[in-house]
Design a protein around this motif. Structure first.
Motif, mmCIF file in Angstrom:
data_model
loop_
_atom_site.group_PDB
_atom_site.id
_atom_site.type_symbol
_atom_site.label_atom_id
_atom_site.label_comp_id
_atom_site.label_asym_id
_atom_site.label_seq_id
_atom_site.Cartn_x
_atom_site.Cartn_y
_atom_site.Cartn_z
ATOM 1 N N ARG A 27 0.810 -1.222 0.000
ATOM 2 C CA ARG A 27 0.000 0.000 0.000
ATOM 3 C C ARG A 27 0.839 1.267 0.000
ATOM 4 N NH1 ARG A 27 -2.497 0.122 4.889
ATOM 5 N NH2 ARG A 27 -3.735 1.902 4.209
ATOM 6 N N GLY A 28 2.175 1.114 -0.052
ATOM 7 C CA GLY A 28 3.031 2.283 -0.144
ATOM 8 C C GLY A 28 3.966 2.495 1.018
ATOM 9 N N GLY A 29 3.862 1.668 2.071
ATOM 10 C CA GLY A 29 4.817 1.743 3.164
ATOM 11 C C GLY A 29 6.181 1.235 2.713
ATOM 12 N N VAL A 30 7.222 1.685 3.396
ATOM 13 C CA VAL A 30 8.596 1.312 3.051
ATOM 14 C C VAL A 30 9.154 0.375 4.106
ATOM 15 C CG1 VAL A 30 10.951 2.172 2.737
ATOM 16 C CG2 VAL A 30 9.017 3.441 1.784
ATOM 17 N N LEU A 31 9.825 -0.679 3.674
ATOM 18 C CA LEU A 31 10.517 -1.612 4.554
ATOM 19 C C LEU A 31 11.974 -1.672 4.128
ATOM 20 C CD1 LEU A 31 7.473 -2.502 4.767
ATOM 21 C CD2 LEU A 31 8.309 -4.841 5.058
ATOM 22 N N GLY A 74 16.527 -3.324 10.995
ATOM 23 C CA GLY A 74 15.394 -3.072 10.098
ATOM 24 C C GLY A 74 14.605 -1.859 10.540
ATOM 25 N N ALA A 75 13.764 -1.374 9.640
ATOM 26 C CA ALA A 75 12.865 -0.260 9.920
ATOM 27 C C ALA A 75 11.744 -0.285 8.899
ATOM 28 C CB ALA A 75 13.599 1.080 9.869
ATOM 29 N N VAL A 76 10.624 0.335 9.258
ATOM 30 C CA VAL A 76 9.459 0.384 8.368
ATOM 31 C C VAL A 76 8.890 1.795 8.396
ATOM 32 C CG1 VAL A 76 8.942 -2.039 8.846
ATOM 33 C CG2 VAL A 76 7.781 -0.258 10.154
ATOM 34 N N SER A 77 8.002 2.067 7.463
ATOM 35 C CA SER A 77 7.263 3.328 7.505
ATOM 36 C C SER A 77 5.780 3.029 7.396
ATOM 37 C CB SER A 77 7.693 4.266 6.371
ATOM 38 O OG SER A 77 6.977 3.979 5.178
ATOM 39 N N ASP A 100 -1.353 12.416 2.962
ATOM 40 C CA ASP A 100 -1.228 13.865 2.847
ATOM 41 C C ASP A 100 0.237 14.295 2.877
ATOM 42 O OD1 ASP A 100 -2.050 16.540 2.638
ATOM 43 O OD2 ASP A 100 -2.121 16.787 4.827
ATOM 44 N N GLY A 101 1.108 13.496 2.231
ATOM 45 C CA GLY A 101 2.514 13.848 2.146
ATOM 46 C C GLY A 101 3.310 13.585 3.401
ATOM 47 N N ILE A 102 2.762 12.785 4.335
ATOM 48 C CA ILE A 102 3.418 12.522 5.620
ATOM 49 C C ILE A 102 3.503 11.017 5.861
ATOM 50 C CG2 ILE A 102 3.226 12.806 8.128
ATOM 51 C CD1 ILE A 102 1.834 15.436 7.646
ATOM 52 N N SER A 103 4.600 10.567 6.437
ATOM 53 C CA SER A 103 4.752 9.151 6.790
ATOM 54 C C SER A 103 5.597 9.026 8.050
ATOM 55 C CB SER A 103 5.413 8.375 5.647
ATOM 56 O OG SER A 103 5.597 7.012 5.997
ATOM 57 N N GLU A 104 5.201 8.087 8.910
ATOM 58 C CA GLU A 104 5.962 7.809 10.132
ATOM 59 C C GLU A 104 7.002 6.728 9.861
ATOM 60 O OE1 GLU A 104 5.395 6.225 14.747
ATOM 61 O OE2 GLU A 104 3.738 6.079 13.320
ATOM 62 N N VAL A 105 8.199 6.928 10.360
ATOM 63 C CA VAL A 105 9.249 5.911 10.327
ATOM 64 C C VAL A 105 9.268 5.250 11.706
ATOM 65 C CG1 VAL A 105 11.678 5.424 9.895
ATOM 66 C CG2 VAL A 105 10.553 7.323 8.709
ATOM 67 N N ALA A 106 9.188 3.924 11.733
ATOM 68 C CA ALA A 106 9.049 3.223 13.010
ATOM 69 C C ALA A 106 9.793 1.891 12.978
ATOM 70 C CB ALA A 106 7.569 2.983 13.315
ATOM 71 N N GLY A 107 9.817 1.241 14.127
ATOM 72 C CA GLY A 107 10.432 -0.080 14.208
ATOM 73 C C GLY A 107 11.906 -0.080 13.875
ATOM 74 N N GLU A 151 6.519 14.538 1.787
ATOM 75 C CA GLU A 151 7.062 15.844 2.142
ATOM 76 C C GLU A 151 7.681 15.864 3.536
ATOM 77 O OE1 GLU A 151 3.783 18.503 1.892
ATOM 78 O OE2 GLU A 151 3.306 17.984 -0.187
ATOM 79 N N ILE A 152 7.116 15.069 4.444
ATOM 80 C CA ILE A 152 7.563 15.072 5.842
ATOM 81 C C ILE A 152 7.630 13.633 6.350
ATOM 82 C CG2 ILE A 152 7.033 15.796 8.203
ATOM 83 C CD1 ILE A 152 5.389 18.102 6.964
ATOM 84 N N ALA A 153 8.781 13.241 6.863
ATOM 85 C CA ALA A 153 8.921 11.980 7.582
ATOM 86 C C ALA A 153 9.028 12.314 9.067
ATOM 87 C CB ALA A 153 10.163 11.224 7.115
ATOM 88 N N TRP A 154 8.371 11.503 9.904
ATOM 89 C CA TRP A 154 8.454 11.788 11.334
ATOM 90 C C TRP A 154 8.684 10.505 12.115
ATOM 91 C CZ3 TRP A 154 4.957 10.238 15.244
ATOM 92 C CH2 TRP A 154 3.786 9.618 14.812
#
Length: 248
Positions: free
Chosen positions: A154-158, A171-174, A179-186, A216-219
């Motif tokens: 669905r567009g998340g990054v691993l 490892g890490a995921v998003s 709305d141009g925003i995605s959380e980086v986690a794990g 536009e923004i990673a958090w």
């Protein structure tokens, strides 16, 4: 910034497989996991919230542990209502943001390769490292691999880090961008490979892919001084406060 982040969190939970709208809240249920760190609620920014709304939210969780995560400024009166309903604060975190103008990508340390896990073996390798770091939030089983694969589709990054000998080091995921925003986690690095630049390289690899896809923004959130310094090197800067709160 607070409002954009909170709206993105609402959208992310609303897209969960078994999401529930409960008055001024969205609950991101995901039947592939029992973890309260995956199945939690968040308030809709600007919505009026009453004690009756909180009681309805608790009831909607059924046998699950009622739990919320949210940007504090987007619902400033909510914490008091939750405390009065028997909730307990788990932790308060400052979240950090990165934009293309602040982003810095460090080199991948010698002896490591960064991959986008696709196969079951690759996904399980990444998840096993995350499980060692975060416990029940990431469980190395087929259900978790399927959950991460759905996120990826669905567009998340691993991104996973592997040694040249084939051992998974981190490892890490998003989240799926909204709305141009995605959380980086794990973001996890196995203990033998820490303090070698692996964490910064993994984080940057996720962020670069997000920006390449138009984000536009990673958090993200930092849990301690060491991780804070890693994220600052990649270009993350403090931006606001988030609250984690639950009811036993």
């Amino acid at each position: 910034m607070d409002l954009r982040i909170q709206r993105a969190v609402v959208a992310n939970l609303a897209n969960r497989p078994n999401a529930v709208e409960c008055g001024p809240f969205v609950i991101g249920f995901d039947d592939s996991s029992d973890s309260p760190f995956i199945n939690y609620a968040t308030p809709v920014p600007g919505a009026e919230i009453t004690a009756a709304d909180v009681a309805a939210l608790v009831a909607a969780f059924g046998d699950r542990k009622p739990r919320l995560e949210y940007v504090v400024s987007c619902a400033p009166a909510l914490e008091k209502l939750l405390i009065e309903a028997g909730f307990t604060v788990e932790v308060r975190h400052e979240y950090l943001v990165c934009t293309p103008s602040t982003f810095v990508e460090p080199p991948t340390p010698d002896g490591f390769a960064l991959i986008e896990p696709v196969s079951d073996d690759e996904l399980h390798g990444m998840i096993a490292v995350q499980s060692a770091a975060f416990g029940e939030l990431y469980t190395p089983n087929p259900a978790e691999a399927d959950r991460q694969r759905r996120n990826q589709q669905r567009g998340g990054v691993l991104v996973a880090a592997r040694t040249t000998g084939g051992r998974y080091a981190g490892g890490a995921v998003s989240s799926v961008p909204s709305d141009g925003i995605s959380e980086v986690a794990g973001i996890a690095v196995d203990s033998p490979f820490r303090r070698q630049g692996v964490g910064a390289a993994i984080t940057a690899a996720v962020v670069r892919r997000l920006f390449g896809a138009g984000v536009e923004i990673a958090w993200l959130e930092a849990s301690g001084d060491d991780s804070w310094r890693v994220y600052e090197r990649v270009g993350f800067r403090p931006a606001g406060q988030r609250l984690y709160i639950s009811k036993n």
